[in-house]
Design an enzyme around this catalytic site. Structure first.
Site, PDB file in Angstrom:
ATOM      1  N   HIS A 100       0.812  -1.222   0.000  1.00 27.45           N
ATOM      2  CA  HIS A 100       0.000   0.000   0.000  1.00 27.45           C
ATOM      3  C   HIS A 100       0.847   1.275   0.000  1.00 27.45           C
ATOM      4  O   HIS A 100       0.560   2.236   0.720  1.00 27.45           O
ATOM      5  CB  HIS A 100      -0.981  -0.005   1.175  1.00 27.45           C
ATOM      6  CG  HIS A 100      -2.001  -1.114   1.113  1.00 27.45           C
ATOM      7  ND1 HIS A 100      -2.455  -1.647  -0.076  1.00 27.45           N
ATOM      8  CD2 HIS A 100      -2.658  -1.818   2.080  1.00 27.45           C
ATOM      9  CE1 HIS A 100      -3.350  -2.604   0.168  1.00 27.45           C
ATOM     10  NE2 HIS A 100      -3.471  -2.737   1.461  1.00 27.45           N
ATOM     11  N   HIS A 170      -9.958   1.507   0.781  1.00 31.10           N
ATOM     12  CA  HIS A 170      -9.846   0.297   1.581  1.00 31.10           C
ATOM     13  C   HIS A 170     -11.010   0.142   2.565  1.00 31.10           C
ATOM     14  O   HIS A 170     -10.819  -0.299   3.707  1.00 31.10           O
ATOM     15  CB  HIS A 170      -8.502   0.309   2.317  1.00 31.10           C
ATOM     16  CG  HIS A 170      -7.914  -1.038   2.562  1.00 31.10           C
ATOM     17  ND1 HIS A 170      -8.378  -1.879   3.539  1.00 31.10           N
ATOM     18  CD2 HIS A 170      -6.916  -1.699   1.942  1.00 31.10           C
ATOM     19  CE1 HIS A 170      -7.666  -2.992   3.526  1.00 31.10           C
ATOM     20  NE2 HIS A 170      -6.768  -2.911   2.558  1.00 31.10           N
ATOM     21  N   ASP A 234     -13.861  -8.960 -16.063  1.00 32.31           N
ATOM     22  CA  ASP A 234     -14.229  -9.172 -17.468  1.00 32.31           C
ATOM     23  C   ASP A 234     -14.615  -7.851 -18.130  1.00 32.31           C
ATOM     24  O   ASP A 234     -14.447  -7.678 -19.333  1.00 32.31           O
ATOM     25  CB  ASP A 234     -15.407 -10.151 -17.572  1.00 32.31           C
ATOM     26  CG  ASP A 234     -14.974 -11.574 -17.217  1.00 32.31           C
ATOM     27  OD1 ASP A 234     -13.752 -11.821 -17.135  1.00 32.31           O
ATOM     28  OD2 ASP A 234     -15.856 -12.430 -17.016  1.00 32.31           O
ATOM     29  N   GLN A 260      -9.168  -6.414  -5.717  1.00 42.27           N
ATOM     30  CA  GLN A 260      -8.628  -7.260  -4.655  1.00 42.27           C
ATOM     31  C   GLN A 260      -9.784  -7.589  -3.730  1.00 42.27           C
ATOM     32  O   GLN A 260     -10.362  -6.689  -3.109  1.00 42.27           O
ATOM     33  CB  GLN A 260      -7.523  -6.515  -3.886  1.00 42.27           C
ATOM     34  CG  GLN A 260      -6.873  -7.314  -2.772  1.00 42.27           C
ATOM     35  CD  GLN A 260      -5.737  -8.232  -3.246  1.00 42.27           C
ATOM     36  OE1 GLN A 260      -5.347  -8.185  -4.412  1.00 42.27           O
ATOM     37  NE2 GLN A 260      -5.220  -9.055  -2.355  1.00 42.27           N
ATOM     38  N   GLU A 287     -11.311  -3.883  -3.303  1.00 45.04           N
ATOM     39  CA  GLU A 287     -10.409  -2.786  -3.654  1.00 45.04           C
ATOM     40  C   GLU A 287     -10.184  -2.799  -5.162  1.00 45.04           C
ATOM     41  O   GLU A 287      -9.423  -3.623  -5.665  1.00 45.04           O
ATOM     42  CB  GLU A 287      -9.068  -2.962  -2.948  1.00 45.04           C
ATOM     43  CG  GLU A 287      -9.153  -3.116  -1.457  1.00 45.04           C
ATOM     44  CD  GLU A 287      -7.907  -3.816  -0.894  1.00 45.04           C
ATOM     45  OE1 GLU A 287      -6.787  -3.487  -1.297  1.00 45.04           O
ATOM     46  OE2 GLU A 287      -8.075  -4.707  -0.059  1.00 45.04           O
TER      47      GLU A 287
HETATM   48  C1  BGC Z   1      -4.240  -6.736   1.588  1.00 44.28           C
HETATM   49  C2  BGC Z   1      -4.139  -7.637   2.788  1.00 44.28           C
HETATM   50  C3  BGC Z   1      -3.748  -6.813   4.003  1.00 44.28           C
HETATM   51  C4  BGC Z   1      -4.775  -5.713   4.169  1.00 44.28           C
HETATM   52  C5  BGC Z   1      -4.481  -4.783   5.314  1.00 44.28           C
HETATM   53  C6  BGC Z   1      -5.284  -5.705   1.878  1.00 44.28           C
HETATM   54  O1  BGC Z   1      -5.429  -4.850   0.798  1.00 44.28           O
HETATM   55  O2  BGC Z   1      -4.553  -7.447   0.406  1.00 44.28           O
HETATM   56  O3  BGC Z   1      -3.173  -8.641   2.561  1.00 44.28           O
HETATM   57  O4  BGC Z   1      -3.710  -7.619   5.148  1.00 44.28           O
HETATM   58  O5  BGC Z   1      -4.856  -4.951   2.997  1.00 44.28           O
HETATM   59  O6  BGC Z   1      -3.200  -4.307   5.296  1.00 44.28           O
END
Ligand code: BGC
Length: 322
Positions: A100, A170, A234, A260, A287
């Site tokens: 991140h 997030h 897709d 994600q 995400e």
């Molecule tokens: C990640 C995780 C992580 C989380 C908090 C997510 O975007 O994919 O692996 O634990 O963020 O940091």
């Protein structure tokens, strides 16, 4: 439609309320979404995202609850990449890798560019070399709540040197507003996903979901909270999340190539908003983003932002009931 500003310790909270009484609350601390109040099937409002009561809790806690994530969401292997023949060393914050963005954006104070009608726009300037990334970067993030209960997030960025970029949000969603997300139903419009290694870095393969636990194309109940993978979308329709208990449904649309899906399996126990206790799988993240480790993976879609060009992107979370 109105936006109200209130104090949040040294920061501000902006509350956008629509004609239906739904509310979106964002703060300039990390350009974070602090709450989203949406009606259930009986019209009762409930908060569908995780967050904290105070700025101090945001500043000291991990997990990126509701935060804007940049410059590069997800992981970059070895905390380094090369661009234009130059090697860049980044802040390593997860073993030897960057997660991140390193120190990143999520605890920074953003400037408020505007807060009126249905929208709040934040801006952050990250200097050349911020977390090791090249280019003076200006990022704008706009949050909007429509009268139809759509939460739209707009991203724009500009740099003065070629760089890489991957911006996301997030939010941990929990459509029940309580308990955990096991039992929520999820559809992801992705025919393939990116397998990961032990450090959660993509192996480079792009695998079909057919016949695997990653096939969410027709929707399936989340029974297992281990998911932490990037799905290859897709098209612009990304996902539908629904919760039988409350009747709340959330549709996600995006112009990003991936999402994600993180089921919150690593969320440690902590106190959240309004005395609620959070832990493993209390919320899940969808995400929308470019692929993880793209700066080191020429086979993945490009994440390069050229000097002088403008990056723009949009993700919409639309709420409804059934
Ligand atoms: C990640 C995780 C992580 C989380 C908090 C997510 O975007 O994919 O692996 O634990 O963020 O940091």
């Amino acid at each position: 439609m109105s936006v109200k500003r209130s104090r949040f310790g040294e920061y501000y909270l902006y509350t956008i309320e629509n004609l239906q009484g739904a509310k979106l609350e964002v703060t300039d601390l990390g350009a974070t979404v602090r709450s989203i109040l949406m009606p259930d099937r009986n019209g009762i409002m409930g908060d569908v995202v995780l967050g904290y009561d105070t700025p101090e809790e945001y500043l000291k806690s991990d997990g990126y609850l509701g935060a804007a994530v940049g410059r590069y969401a997800n992981r970059i292997a070895g905390a380094r990449f090369e661009l234009g023949g130059i090697a860049y060393e980044l802040t390593a914050n997860e073993g030897g890798n960057t997660l991140h963005g390193g120190i990143g954006f999520s605890r920074r104070r953003f400037d408020t560019v505007s807060a009126e009608d249905s929208m709040v726009v934040f801006e952050l300037r990250d200097p050349d070399g911020g977390d090791g990334f090249p280019g003076d970067l200006t990022v704008r993030i706009g949050y909007e709540l429509s009268d139809d209960n759509d939460v739209c997030i707009y991203y724009a960025a500009r740099t003065d040197k070629d760089t890489v970029i991957n911006l996301t949000n997030h939010c941990y969603f929990n459509l029940s507003g309580e308990g955990d997300i096991l039992g929520h139903e999820l559809l992801i419009n992705a025919g393939s996903y990116l397998p990961v290694d032990g450090a959660l870095l993509p192996t480079g393969e792009i695998c079909p979901v057919e016949g695997t636990d990653f096939d969410f194309r027709s929707g399936r109940e989340i029974k297992n909270g281990f998911y932490d993978h990037c799905f290859v979308l897709d098209n612009n329709f990304c996902a539908t999340l629904s919760d039988k208990k409350s009747g709340r449904v959330m549709l996600v649309a995006t112009d990003m190539p991936g999402v994600q899906f993180y089921a919150g399996g690593a969320l440690s126990e902590r106190k959240g908003k309004n005395g609620r206790l959070y832990g493993k799988n209390s919320g899940l993240c969808l995400e929308t983003q470019r692929f993880p480790d793209s700066p080191n993976r020429p086979e993945f879609p490009s994440c390069v932002l050229r000097a002088g060009e403008m990056f723009t992107s949009r993700t919409i979370y639309s709420f409804d009931v059934e």
